[in-house]
Design a protein around this motif. Structure first.
Motif, mmCIF file in Angstrom:
data_model
loop_
_atom_site.group_PDB
_atom_site.id
_atom_site.type_symbol
_atom_site.label_atom_id
_atom_site.label_comp_id
_atom_site.label_asym_id
_atom_site.label_seq_id
_atom_site.Cartn_x
_atom_site.Cartn_y
_atom_site.Cartn_z
ATOM 1 N N GLU A 27 40.998 7.085 -10.010
ATOM 2 C CA GLU A 27 39.920 8.069 -9.907
ATOM 3 C C GLU A 27 40.226 9.153 -8.878
ATOM 4 O O GLU A 27 39.773 10.284 -9.004
ATOM 5 N N GLY A 28 40.968 8.812 -7.836
ATOM 6 C CA GLY A 28 41.281 9.768 -6.783
ATOM 7 C C GLY A 28 42.620 10.442 -6.990
ATOM 8 O O GLY A 28 43.092 10.607 -8.113
ATOM 9 N N THR A 64 42.897 -0.345 -12.331
ATOM 10 C CA THR A 64 41.848 0.657 -12.199
ATOM 11 C C THR A 64 41.572 0.819 -10.715
ATOM 12 O O THR A 64 41.093 -0.102 -10.054
ATOM 13 N N VAL A 65 41.914 1.975 -10.174
ATOM 14 C CA VAL A 65 41.777 2.228 -8.739
ATOM 15 C C VAL A 65 40.652 3.243 -8.531
ATOM 16 O O VAL A 65 40.747 4.386 -8.995
ATOM 17 N N GLU A 66 39.609 2.819 -7.823
ATOM 18 C CA GLU A 66 38.454 3.696 -7.636
ATOM 19 C C GLU A 66 38.665 4.723 -6.525
ATOM 20 O O GLU A 66 37.871 5.654 -6.390
ATOM 21 N N ASP A 70 40.965 2.351 -1.812
ATOM 22 C CA ASP A 70 42.255 3.027 -1.807
ATOM 23 C C ASP A 70 43.394 2.016 -1.757
ATOM 24 O O ASP A 70 43.201 0.856 -1.392
ATOM 25 N N ILE A 71 44.592 2.490 -2.084
ATOM 26 C CA ILE A 71 45.815 1.715 -1.878
ATOM 27 C C ILE A 71 46.743 2.555 -1.006
ATOM 28 O O ILE A 71 47.068 3.689 -1.351
ATOM 29 N N GLU A 72 47.150 1.980 0.137
ATOM 30 C CA GLU A 72 48.076 2.642 1.039
ATOM 31 C C GLU A 72 49.172 1.652 1.406
ATOM 32 O O GLU A 72 48.882 0.502 1.699
ATOM 33 N N ARG A 104 46.167 7.608 -15.913
ATOM 34 C CA ARG A 104 45.174 8.682 -16.009
ATOM 35 C C ARG A 104 44.665 8.919 -14.598
ATOM 36 O O ARG A 104 44.151 8.018 -13.950
ATOM 37 N N VAL A 105 44.828 10.153 -14.100
ATOM 38 C CA VAL A 105 44.579 10.431 -12.688
ATOM 39 C C VAL A 105 43.534 11.536 -12.556
ATOM 40 O O VAL A 105 43.696 12.631 -13.109
ATOM 41 N N GLY A 106 42.478 11.241 -11.793
ATOM 42 C CA GLY A 106 41.404 12.216 -11.636
ATOM 43 C C GLY A 106 41.701 13.299 -10.617
ATOM 44 O O GLY A 106 41.255 14.432 -10.743
#
Length: 319
Positions: free
Chosen positions: A87-88, A68-70, A55-57, A102-104
Motif C-alpha cells: 500500500e505504501g 500484503t503490506v499495509e 512497515d518492513i525495514e 502492486r504498489v500504491g
C-alpha cells in the motif's frame, strides 16, 4: 559466522539502522507468515508472506517478500524479490532486484540488475547496470530510469526520462506520455512499439562509470574513494579476523547476542568516556619521562582502536 552476513551487517552499520517500535529481529534467518506490527530485521535471509500490518525495514543477504503490506518497504539485500500488494512506497537497493508487486506509493530501486514486472500506481525510479520494465509491467505515473542498459517493454501512462548508454524499446511497449533520452547513442525502437510522441534525444557522453556517477551526484571523487576504501577495509579486516581468530570472534558474537542491550549500552558509555579517560591518563603519564612516549603511542592508537571496535561490532551484528 559467514562472510555474507558480515557484509550485510557492514552495510547496516553504515546506514545506522535503528528502530524504536515494531517487531525487531537480529541475526540468523527470519521467516514470517504475517505480523500485526511493523518489522525491523537484520538477517542472513528474510522471507515474509501473509498480512503485514505495518512497515518492513531491514537488511539481509536474501530478501523474499510475497505479502500484503499495509505500510512501506525499505530494504537492502543481495537478492531482493518483492511481490504481493504494497500500500505504501518501496525503497530498495541490492545486487539483483525483482519487483512484481502492486504498489500504491513511489518506487525507488537501485542495484546491479533491476526489473519491474508489477503495477505501480505512482511514480517509478530505477537505476542499475541493467534496468528493465518487463512486458507485464504497468506504471500509472512518471518513470525515471538510469543504467548502462535500459529496456522498456511494458506500459507507462506518464512521462519517461532515461539516462542510459543503451536504450531499447521493445514491440510490447506502450508509452502514453513524452519520452526523453540522454546518452551516447539513440534509442533502438522495435516495430510495434506504441509511442504517442517521438523520443526527445540529447547526446550525453554517458558510460555509467564511478566517475560519471560521482559527477552526476555532485560528490567529490576523492571523498567517495576514501569512503569506499574505509568500508572495504573494514570488511577485509573482518574477514582476516574471522580467518585468524575464529573462536575468539565466535565468543564476541555470542556474548553480544546473549545480552545485546547491555553490550550496546556499555559500548556507548565507553565511546563517550574514552576521551576523558585517555585525557586523565595522559596527564598522569606525562608527569614522568617514561610516560611521555606512552602518551604519544596511546593517542596514535586511538583511531585504530575505534576501527577495530567498529569491525567487531559489525561482525557481532552479522552473526
Amino acid at each position: 559466522m559467514s562472510i555474507k552476513n558480515m557484509i550485510v551487517a557492514a552495510g547496516l552499520a553504515a546506514l545506522g539502522f535503528a528502530g524504536v517500535s515494531g517487531a525487531q529481529v537480529l541475526g540468523g534467518d527470519y521467516h514470517t507468515q504475517g505480523s500485526s506490527q511493523s518489522i525491523e530485521v537484520i538477517a542472513g535471509e528474510f522471507r515474509a508472506t501473509g498480512l503485514i500490518e505495518g512497515d518492513i525495514e531491514g537488511i539481509a543477504g536474501d530478501i523474499d517478500i510475497d505479502a500484503t503490506v499495509e505500510g512501506d518497504i525499505e530494504v537492502v539485500g543481495g537478492d531482493v524479490n518483492i511481490a504481493g500488494d504494497v500500500e505504501g512506497y518501496i525503497e530498495t537497493a541490492g545486487g539483483d532486484i525483482d519487483i512484481e508487486a502492486r504498489v500504491g506509493g513511489q518506487i525507488s530501486a537501485f542495484g546491479g540488475d533491476v526489473r519491474f514486472s508489477g503495477h505501480g500506481l505512482s511514480g517509478l525510479e530505477m537505476a542499475g547496470g541493467h534496468v528493465e520494465l518487463t512486458a507485464s509491467s504497468i506504471v500509472e505515473e512518471d518513470v525515471n530510469l538510469a543504467g548502462d542498459e535500459v529496456v522498456i517493454a511494458g506500459t507507462v501512462r506518464g512521462d519517461v526520462e532515461v539516462l542510459a548508454a543503451h536504450l531499447r524499446i521493445e514491440s510490447s511497449a506502450v508509452i502514453e506520455g513524452t519520452i526523453s533520452l540522454e546518452g551516447p547513442r539513440e534509442a533502438i525502437i522495435e516495430p510495434g512499439a506504441t509511442l504517442t510522441s517521438p523520443v526527445d534525444y540529447t547526446y550525453e557522453d554517458f558510460d555509467f562509470s564511478f566517475k560519471h556517477l560521482m559527477h552526476e551526484m555532485d560528490i567529490d571523487p576523492v571523498l567517495g574513494v576514501i569512503g569506499m576504501a574505509i568500508f572495504a577495509g573494514s570488511v577485509l579486516f573482518g574477514m582476516l579476523l574471522i580467518a585468524i581468530l575464529p573462536n575468539w570472534i565466535t565468543s564476541v558474537s555470542q556474548s553480544f547476542r546473549r545480552r545485546p542491550a547491555v553490550s550496546g549500552l556499555v559500548g556507548l558509555i565507553m565511546l563517550a568516556m574514552l576521551p576523558v579517560i585517555m585525557g586523565v591518563l595522559s596527564g598522569i603519564l606525562a608527569a614522568t619521562i617514561v610516560g611521555i612516549p606512552l602518551v604519544a603511542l596511546m593517542w596514535i592508537l586511538y583511531l585504530p582502536m575505534h576501527y577495530v571496535a567498529f569491525t567487531l561490532g559489525v561482525i557481532a551484528f552479522g552473526d
